[in-house]
Structure formats: structure tokens, C-alpha cells
Scaffold this active site. Structure first.
Site, PDB file in Angstrom:
ATOM      1  CG  ASP A 147      -8.288 -27.871 -28.062  1.00  0.00           C
ATOM      2  OD1 ASP A 147      -7.169 -27.337 -27.927  1.00  0.00           O
ATOM      3  OD2 ASP A 147      -8.467 -29.103 -28.027  1.00  0.00           O
TER       4      ASP A 147
ATOM      5  CE  LYS B 128      -1.009 -22.520 -21.668  1.00  0.00           C
ATOM      6  NZ  LYS B 128      -2.429 -22.100 -21.562  1.00  0.00           N
TER       7      LYS B 128
ATOM      8  CD  GLU C   9      -3.240 -19.038 -23.183  1.00  0.00           C
ATOM      9  OE1 GLU C   9      -3.610 -20.163 -23.579  1.00  0.00           O
ATOM     10  OE2 GLU C   9      -2.391 -18.340 -23.776  1.00  0.00           O
TER      11      GLU C   9
ATOM     12  CB  ALA D  45      -4.367 -24.565 -18.202  1.00  0.00           C
TER      13      ALA D  45
END
Length: 251
Positions: free
Chosen positions: A39, A64, A143, A145
Site C-alpha cells: 500500500d 503483475k 509490478e 507484490a
């Protein structure tokens, strides 16, 4: 007799074509977007870089490879972050190519995969990423995680995928209390893994953070790699708007 010279010419043309394709694949640039934590705005920054690259004339693709926190839709399990990447990259591919491993619960990927009966490995995730190298693009954005050392099984982390692909890495720093330690440890870990850090981005997720400018200055003093942008808290998080605050690194 004329057939042999002609055959030689055809073989030569085929060889040149093969070498040209190999050079094009070698010329593709891989950019891995990681964060100091979960986040912190990895997707916002990743799509911003895609938009900036598109505007500069580069052909882009994105992936992703694993997403936890997916919802069942008409397309199957989908993740909002992956959908944003799919919408922003200039080369359009199927959702399954953007997000080959989609897991429902928004928890650590290795736990979500275990609960779903799926086995994650760095080799498998790397294979999904390598599949994009066949596309006619210049830049492939991956991207991650969570943060740099997010586990994918008992002994591997997502960092092993970036290492296998020899990606240049961009670190998204979520500007909030505690980010200095998280940032410097992340930078240290990436260097230890032997990968190039293309730069870092200060993403202001807490505009009320005490001594915000002083914290950004501290990071600029302690991180040798360039700051590629400071992104303020925006009402409009469209990739084109975010791109205005970013500089695409030379890879």
C-alpha cells in the site's frame, strides 16, 4: 546449379532475420517496480511510468505475475491493479498475460497460493514474464507484490524473479512515518542481490507526515541513485497525471 546459390541466399536471409529478432529481444528493457511496503502506491507509480514511456514514443507492455486480492468477474478472477496496468500499457494483451496468477484473499501471496492449492516458484513466474519478450515492445514493466522480500514459497521470494530477469529496479517509497528505515533497508537488499537500481520515487501517501521535506532530503542524501520524482497526494490518480511528476530512467 543455380539452385545452390539461391538456397544460400535464402539461408542468409533467414539467418539475418533470426539475428535481427534476437537483437530486438535483447534490446527490450525490463523495469521491476517494488515498494518499501504494501500500500505504498506501486500501481500508481507503475502506470505513471507506463504513461510517461508511452508519451516518449516507447512501446510498452506490463505484467503483475502474481496478485493477491482478486475478485470473481466475467473474465474470471481479476485484480484492480492488474487491470490498471492492462489499460495503460500501449501493447494490449489478455488479462491472463497481465496477471497469470490471480489469488482471491488479500494476504501474503505464498499463504494465499498454499490455501488455493497452487505451487509458486520463481522459475514459473519468470517464465510468465519472459513470455512478454516476444511482443513488439521496447519496455516491459513488472509490478511486484508487497515489498522486495515477499515470500512466494518456503525458500524463494519475488526478488528471485527480478534477479533471474536481471531487471533494473525502481523503488516506490511511501512517504509516511517509518519510511526512512524501510527505504534504506530495501535499497541495501537490492544492491546485495546485484541488481541495478534505476532510481526511486517519493510517493506522498501521508501529506501530513511531520517534516516531510526533511525526510525526502534525507533520502536524497543517503541514496546514491536518482530520485525519479516526487508525487504529491493527488485527487486525480490517472496515469497521465502521475506521469507529469516522473522521469523515465535511461536503462
Amino acid at each position: 546449379m543455380e539452385a545452390f546459390p539461391r538456397l544460400g541466399k535464402l539461408l542468409a536471409v533467414a539467418l539475418v532475420s533470426k539475428l535481427t529478432k534476437q537483437r530486438k529481444n535483447m534490446a527490450k528493457k525490463w523495469l521491476f517496480i517494488t515498494g518499501t511496503d504494501t500500500d505504498v502506491g506501486k500501481t500508481v507509480i507503475a502506470t505513471g511510468f507506463l504513461a510517461a514511456a508511452n508519451q516518449s514514443g516507447l512501446r510498452t507492455a506490463a505484467i503483475k505475475p502474481i496478485a493477491a486480492g482478486c475478485e470473481l468477474t466475467e473474465q474470471g478472477m481479476t485484480n484492480d491493479d492488474a487491470l490498471q496496468l492492462q489499460a495503460t500499457a500501449s501493447h494490449k494483451v489478455s488479462y491472463q498475460q497481465i496477471n497469470p496468477v490471480a489469488l482471491e484473499p488479500a494476504i501474503a501471496p505464498h499463504i494465499a497460493a498454499h490455501e488455493a492449492g497452487k505451487r509458486l516458484t520463481a522459475a514459473r513466474l519468470t517464465g510468465f514474464c519472459r513470455g512478454l519478450s516476444l511482443l513488439p515492445v521496447d519496455l516491459i514493466v513488472i509490478e511486484g507484490a508487497g515489498g522486495w522480500r515477499v515470500p512466494i514459497n518456503e525458500r524463494e521470494t519475488l526478488a528471485d524473479v527480478a534477479r533471474e530477469l536481471n531487471c533494473a529496479v525502481i523503488v516506490v517509497v511511501g512517504m509516511r512515518l517509518g519510511c526512512l528505515n524501510h527505504s534504506l533497508l530495501t535499497i541495501e537488499a537490492i544492491r546485495r542481490d546485484g541488481l541495478k537500481i534505476a532510481g526511486w520515487v517519493a510517493n506522498i501517501i501521508d501529506p501530513d507526515m511531520p517534516r516531510l521535506s526533511e525526510n525526502i532530503d534525507t533520502l536524497k542524501q543517503r541514496i546514491a541513485e536518482p530520485c525519479l520524482g516526487t508525487v504529491p497526494k493527488l485527487d486525480d490518480l490517472s496515469p497521465q497525471q502521475v506521469a507529469e511528476y516522473l522521469t523515465v530512467p535511461e536503462l
